[in-house]
Design a protein around this motif. Structure first.
Motif, mmCIF file in Angstrom:
data_model
loop_
_atom_site.group_PDB
_atom_site.id
_atom_site.type_symbol
_atom_site.label_atom_id
_atom_site.label_comp_id
_atom_site.label_asym_id
_atom_site.label_seq_id
_atom_site.Cartn_x
_atom_site.Cartn_y
_atom_site.Cartn_z
ATOM 1 N N GLN A 123 -0.284 -12.286 5.572
ATOM 2 C CA GLN A 123 -0.201 -11.989 6.869
ATOM 3 C C GLN A 123 0.732 -10.815 7.207
ATOM 4 O O GLN A 123 1.252 -10.127 8.373
ATOM 5 N N LEU A 124 1.219 -9.930 5.961
ATOM 6 C CA LEU A 124 2.081 -9.131 6.056
ATOM 7 C C LEU A 124 1.763 -7.990 5.099
ATOM 8 O O LEU A 124 1.529 -8.328 3.831
ATOM 9 N N LEU A 125 1.596 -6.739 5.418
ATOM 10 C CA LEU A 125 1.375 -5.741 4.528
ATOM 11 C C LEU A 125 2.412 -4.592 4.450
ATOM 12 O O LEU A 125 2.924 -4.031 5.610
ATOM 13 N N GLU A 126 2.940 -4.281 3.251
ATOM 14 C CA GLU A 126 4.256 -3.456 3.078
ATOM 15 C C GLU A 126 3.478 -1.941 2.727
ATOM 16 O O GLU A 126 3.119 -1.959 1.730
ATOM 17 N N ILE A 127 3.881 -1.083 3.585
ATOM 18 C CA ILE A 127 3.278 0.293 3.367
ATOM 19 C C ILE A 127 4.506 1.343 3.129
ATOM 20 O O ILE A 127 5.533 1.297 3.846
ATOM 21 N N ARG A 174 5.565 12.162 1.855
ATOM 22 C CA ARG A 174 4.824 13.366 2.148
ATOM 23 C C ARG A 174 5.913 14.693 1.448
ATOM 24 O O ARG A 174 6.898 14.801 1.316
ATOM 25 N N LYS A 175 4.972 15.186 0.120
ATOM 26 C CA LYS A 175 5.640 16.016 -0.950
ATOM 27 C C LYS A 175 6.229 17.287 0.023
ATOM 28 O O LYS A 175 7.251 17.757 -0.486
ATOM 29 N N ASN A 176 5.356 17.710 0.867
ATOM 30 C CA ASN A 176 5.782 19.251 1.462
ATOM 31 C C ASN A 176 7.164 19.306 2.046
ATOM 32 O O ASN A 176 7.739 20.276 1.825
ATOM 33 N N ASP A 177 7.364 18.234 2.659
ATOM 34 C CA ASP A 177 8.931 18.247 3.343
ATOM 35 C C ASP A 177 9.780 16.843 2.893
ATOM 36 O O ASP A 177 10.839 16.833 3.546
ATOM 37 N N HIS A 178 9.170 16.362 1.839
ATOM 38 C CA HIS A 178 10.209 15.335 1.134
ATOM 39 C C HIS A 178 10.470 14.023 2.110
ATOM 40 O O HIS A 178 11.419 13.648 2.033
ATOM 41 N N LYS A 179 9.482 13.917 2.950
ATOM 42 C CA LYS A 179 9.821 12.797 3.883
ATOM 43 C C LYS A 179 8.934 11.520 3.330
ATOM 44 O O LYS A 179 8.158 11.379 2.567
ATOM 45 N N LYS A 180 9.883 10.551 3.466
ATOM 46 C CA LYS A 180 9.622 9.202 2.942
ATOM 47 C C LYS A 180 9.549 8.014 4.173
ATOM 48 O O LYS A 180 10.475 8.217 5.141
ATOM 49 N N GLN A 181 8.756 6.966 4.307
ATOM 50 C CA GLN A 181 8.832 6.196 5.315
ATOM 51 C C GLN A 181 8.139 4.834 4.818
ATOM 52 O O GLN A 181 7.436 4.677 3.991
ATOM 53 N N GLN A 182 8.717 3.753 5.313
ATOM 54 C CA GLN A 182 8.434 2.345 5.015
ATOM 55 C C GLN A 182 8.007 1.794 6.340
ATOM 56 O O GLN A 182 8.482 1.905 7.290
ATOM 57 N N ALA A 183 6.894 0.884 6.195
ATOM 58 C CA ALA A 183 6.493 0.146 7.417
ATOM 59 C C ALA A 183 5.878 -1.321 6.984
ATOM 60 O O ALA A 183 5.586 -1.457 5.870
ATOM 61 N N GLY A 210 0.709 -1.238 -0.043
ATOM 62 C CA GLY A 210 0.195 -0.098 -0.071
ATOM 63 C C GLY A 210 0.820 1.183 0.091
ATOM 64 O O GLY A 210 2.143 1.038 0.421
ATOM 65 N N THR A 211 0.436 2.365 -0.290
ATOM 66 C CA THR A 211 0.965 3.631 -0.318
ATOM 67 C C THR A 211 -0.152 4.664 0.176
ATOM 68 O O THR A 211 -1.241 4.625 0.136
ATOM 69 N N LEU A 212 0.707 5.627 0.897
ATOM 70 C CA LEU A 212 0.019 6.829 1.365
ATOM 71 C C LEU A 212 0.806 7.969 0.988
ATOM 72 O O LEU A 212 2.143 8.160 1.142
ATOM 73 N N ASN A 213 0.185 8.647 0.001
ATOM 74 C CA ASN A 213 0.921 9.966 -0.460
ATOM 75 C C ASN A 213 0.136 11.246 -0.111
ATOM 76 O O ASN A 213 -0.863 11.554 -0.403
ATOM 77 N N VAL A 214 0.918 11.950 0.885
ATOM 78 C CA VAL A 214 0.521 13.319 1.371
ATOM 79 C C VAL A 214 0.858 14.189 0.458
ATOM 80 O O VAL A 214 1.909 14.467 0.190
ATOM 81 N N PHE A 245 -3.670 10.572 -0.252
ATOM 82 C CA PHE A 245 -4.064 9.775 -1.375
ATOM 83 C C PHE A 245 -3.646 8.107 -0.908
ATOM 84 O O PHE A 245 -2.462 8.126 -0.948
ATOM 85 N N MET A 246 -4.430 7.246 -0.789
ATOM 86 C CA MET A 246 -4.385 5.893 -0.327
ATOM 87 C C MET A 246 -4.543 5.126 -1.514
ATOM 88 O O MET A 246 -5.503 5.007 -2.031
ATOM 89 N N VAL A 247 -3.523 3.820 -1.746
ATOM 90 C CA VAL A 247 -4.084 2.630 -2.471
ATOM 91 C C VAL A 247 -3.406 1.731 -1.729
ATOM 92 O O VAL A 247 -2.133 1.650 -1.427
ATOM 93 N N LEU A 248 -4.148 0.591 -1.736
ATOM 94 C CA LEU A 248 -3.959 -0.499 -0.805
ATOM 95 C C LEU A 248 -4.513 -1.780 -1.676
ATOM 96 O O LEU A 248 -5.721 -1.867 -2.222
#
Length: 175
Positions: free
Chosen positions: A146-150, A154-163, A34-38, A44-47
């Motif tokens: 049993q595992l979701l990779e997210i 966030r475009k405003n401050d160019h932050k990225k995170q994986q979970a 899945g992705t969360l794009n701020v 915006f979510m796609v899962l």
């Protein structure tokens, strides 16, 4: 004027997604990802979720969702997604808007029952730089489900995170 162009662009993009959402024949999202794009005040979510994560929608018990089952249970699936896919910001739970559900169809057998569903939608933030908490309580029955990779961006401050989310660790704080 800038706001109007963004609104028109968003409206056109939403209309295109709506028209194409009945059956996704191209893989919009890899299974169990899945992705969360701020972007500004929107998330915006796609899962991609496994069909086996939903109770009572597989009438023939084949572990997959036919087009008839999808049509019959679409509203029930949407209710479960609203309840079990939750994004919170500093002000609490956000509402998933403009949600679209699409079975992930095979290129070779486009009418065959599917094992994954794509969920797309948008959340509105009151503060674009808010800390977010994302929780998903929809995991399938197979070990690979049993595992979701997210991925979050966030475009405003160019932050990225994986979970990685699992049934035992189903939420993550983002940014």
């Amino acid at each position: 004027m800038k706001y109007r162009v963004k609104k028109i662009t968003f409206t056109i993009a939403s209309l295109c997604m709506l028209l194409l959402s009945q059956y996704v024949s191209a893989h919009v999202m890899v299974a169990q990802h899945g992705t969360l794009n701020v972007l500004n005040s929107n998330v915006f979510m796609v899962l991609s979720l496994p069909v086996s994560a939903f109770e009572g929608i597989d009438d023939d018990n084949d572990g997959k969702l036919s087009s008839t089952e999808f049509s019959k249970y679409r509203a029930a699936i949407a209710r479960v997604v609203h309840k079990k896919v939750v994004l919170k910001d500093n002000n609490g739970k956000l509402t998933l808007e403009d949600m679209m559900l699409s079975p992930v169809a095979s290129h070779q057998l486009p009418n065959a029952p599917v094992s994954q569903l794509i969920v797309m939608g948008r959340y509105r933030l009151s503060d674009p730089l808010s800390r977010l908490e994302y929780k998903i309580e929809l995991f399938g029955k197979a070990p690979a489900e049993q595992l979701l990779e997210i991925s979050a961006n966030r475009k405003n401050d160019h932050k990225k995170q994986q979970a990685q989310l699992t049934p035992n660790n189903s939420n993550v704080v983002i940014f």
